[in-house]
Design a protein around this motif. Sequence first.
Motif, PDB file in Angstrom:
ATOM      1  N   LYS A 266       0.819  -1.215   0.000  1.00 37.82           N
ATOM      2  CA  LYS A 266       0.000   0.000   0.000  1.00 37.82           C
ATOM      3  C   LYS A 266       0.850   1.262   0.000  1.00 37.82           C
ATOM      4  O   LYS A 266       0.591   2.184  -0.760  1.00 37.82           O
ATOM      5  CB  LYS A 266      -0.917   0.027   1.220  1.00 37.82           C
ATOM      6  CG  LYS A 266      -2.248  -0.594   1.008  1.00 37.82           C
ATOM      7  CD  LYS A 266      -3.147  -0.328   2.200  1.00 37.82           C
ATOM      8  CE  LYS A 266      -4.454  -1.044   2.038  1.00 37.82           C
ATOM      9  NZ  LYS A 266      -5.328  -0.857   3.193  1.00 37.82           N
ATOM     10  N   THR A 267       1.851   1.322   0.864  1.00 35.02           N
ATOM     11  CA  THR A 267       2.559   2.586   1.068  1.00 35.02           C
ATOM     12  C   THR A 267       4.007   2.585   0.612  1.00 35.02           C
ATOM     13  O   THR A 267       4.607   3.648   0.527  1.00 35.02           O
ATOM     14  CB  THR A 267       2.532   2.980   2.556  1.00 35.02           C
ATOM     15  OG1 THR A 267       3.152   1.934   3.304  1.00 35.02           O
ATOM     16  CG2 THR A 267       1.110   3.184   3.039  1.00 35.02           C
TER      17      THR A 267
ATOM     18  N   GLU B 123      -0.278   3.658  -3.238  1.00 37.16           N
ATOM     19  CA  GLU B 123      -0.406   5.106  -3.031  1.00 37.16           C
ATOM     20  C   GLU B 123       0.291   5.885  -4.148  1.00 37.16           C
ATOM     21  O   GLU B 123      -0.175   6.956  -4.536  1.00 37.16           O
ATOM     22  CB  GLU B 123       0.152   5.511  -1.675  1.00 37.16           C
ATOM     23  CG  GLU B 123      -0.747   5.128  -0.527  1.00 37.16           C
ATOM     24  CD  GLU B 123      -0.242   5.615   0.819  1.00 37.16           C
ATOM     25  OE1 GLU B 123       0.875   6.178   0.895  1.00 37.16           O
ATOM     26  OE2 GLU B 123      -0.975   5.433   1.803  1.00 37.16           O
ATOM     27  N   ASP B 124       1.409   5.370  -4.675  1.00 40.53           N
ATOM     28  CA  ASP B 124       2.096   6.038  -5.783  1.00 40.53           C
ATOM     29  C   ASP B 124       1.258   5.967  -7.058  1.00 40.53           C
ATOM     30  O   ASP B 124       1.221   6.919  -7.842  1.00 40.53           O
ATOM     31  CB  ASP B 124       3.471   5.422  -6.016  1.00 40.53           C
ATOM     32  CG  ASP B 124       4.446   5.713  -4.892  1.00 40.53           C
ATOM     33  OD1 ASP B 124       4.175   6.653  -4.111  1.00 40.53           O
ATOM     34  OD2 ASP B 124       5.468   5.020  -4.794  1.00 40.53           O
TER      35      ASP B 124
ATOM     36  N   ALA C 202      -1.973   5.870  -7.085  1.00 42.82           N
ATOM     37  CA  ALA C 202      -3.052   6.840  -6.847  1.00 42.82           C
ATOM     38  C   ALA C 202      -2.568   8.270  -7.057  1.00 42.82           C
ATOM     39  O   ALA C 202      -3.330   9.115  -7.539  1.00 42.82           O
ATOM     40  CB  ALA C 202      -3.594   6.661  -5.431  1.00 42.82           C
ATOM     41  N   LYS C 203      -1.308   8.548  -6.713  1.00 45.63           N
ATOM     42  CA  LYS C 203      -0.763   9.898  -6.938  1.00 45.63           C
ATOM     43  C   LYS C 203      -0.648  10.204  -8.427  1.00 45.63           C
ATOM     44  O   LYS C 203      -0.809  11.343  -8.844  1.00 45.63           O
ATOM     45  CB  LYS C 203       0.631  10.022  -6.308  1.00 45.63           C
ATOM     46  CG  LYS C 203       0.632  10.161  -4.825  1.00 45.63           C
ATOM     47  CD  LYS C 203       2.073  10.263  -4.340  1.00 45.63           C
ATOM     48  CE  LYS C 203       2.164  10.113  -2.839  1.00 45.63           C
ATOM     49  NZ  LYS C 203       3.568  10.058  -2.386  1.00 45.63           N
TER      50      LYS C 203
ATOM     51  N   LEU D 150      -6.920   5.592  -2.590  1.00 49.74           N
ATOM     52  CA  LEU D 150      -5.827   5.860  -1.658  1.00 49.74           C
ATOM     53  C   LEU D 150      -5.171   7.221  -1.917  1.00 49.74           C
ATOM     54  O   LEU D 150      -4.238   7.592  -1.212  1.00 49.74           O
ATOM     55  CB  LEU D 150      -4.769   4.750  -1.733  1.00 49.74           C
ATOM     56  CG  LEU D 150      -5.285   3.348  -1.389  1.00 49.74           C
ATOM     57  CD1 LEU D 150      -4.206   2.310  -1.670  1.00 49.74           C
ATOM     58  CD2 LEU D 150      -5.724   3.290   0.059  1.00 49.74           C
ATOM     59  N   LYS D 151      -5.673   7.935  -2.929  1.00 52.60           N
ATOM     60  CA  LYS D 151      -5.133   9.264  -3.267  1.00 52.60           C
ATOM     61  C   LYS D 151      -5.274  10.186  -2.070  1.00 52.60           C
ATOM     62  O   LYS D 151      -6.336  10.290  -1.468  1.00 52.60           O
ATOM     63  CB  LYS D 151      -5.858   9.834  -4.469  1.00 52.60           C
ATOM     64  CG  LYS D 151      -5.337  11.186  -4.934  1.00 52.60           C
ATOM     65  CD  LYS D 151      -6.147  11.738  -6.081  1.00 52.60           C
ATOM     66  CE  LYS D 151      -5.935  11.000  -7.369  1.00 52.60           C
ATOM     67  NZ  LYS D 151      -4.615  11.163  -7.956  1.00 52.60           N
ATOM     68  N   LYS D 152      -4.183  10.843  -1.740  1.00 56.18           N
ATOM     69  CA  LYS D 152      -4.192  11.814  -0.640  1.00 56.18           C
ATOM     70  C   LYS D 152      -4.243  13.201  -1.247  1.00 56.18           C
ATOM     71  O   LYS D 152      -3.380  13.580  -2.016  1.00 56.18           O
ATOM     72  CB  LYS D 152      -2.961  11.636   0.238  1.00 56.18           C
ATOM     73  CG  LYS D 152      -2.971  10.313   0.940  1.00 56.18           C
ATOM     74  CD  LYS D 152      -1.757  10.128   1.794  1.00 56.18           C
ATOM     75  CE  LYS D 152      -1.841   8.799   2.494  1.00 56.18           C
ATOM     76  NZ  LYS D 152      -0.628   8.426   3.154  1.00 56.18           N
TER      77      LYS D 152
END
Length: 145
Positions: free
Chosen positions: A78-79, A88-89, A91-92, A142-144
């Motif tokens: 995930k991270t 997460e990457d 999603a970025k 998971l996009k922040k």
Amino acid sequence: MIKAAYRSAVCAYFLMFLLPVVISMAACKEEKKEKRAPRKQVDYIKKIEGPSDSIPASIAQRGEVLVAYADCYECHKKTARFIGPAFEDIAKRYPVNDGYIKLLGLRIINGGSGAWGNVVMRPHPNLTQEDAETMAKFILSLKKE
């Protein structure tokens, strides 16, 4: 007596010839370490600009279950980057919209390479397009912001 003379000769040979060579080699290693330029951190995410939609929590949860039952965690985390990019990457990089959800769904089914370097993603032909897109929705959720 001969052994003592032999030891003395070996010690003298070492001090005269080998010790300076060892010292100069150690000095060269130190010089090389100092001359190295710091390694540049390459941004491998290459964000794609575009508007993002929201993903309902229930769909993201269903996608998380599908990801857990598939073999995704063998190559992804995930991270943190592992064999493949972190979720997460991913999603970025991608905006949350139907076009990219379909694209990621196709990549999950067909596999591929080149988008994240030389790593090859295995195909998952047993997944339906709907399930693959649900998995992609979880990843993009998971996009922040």
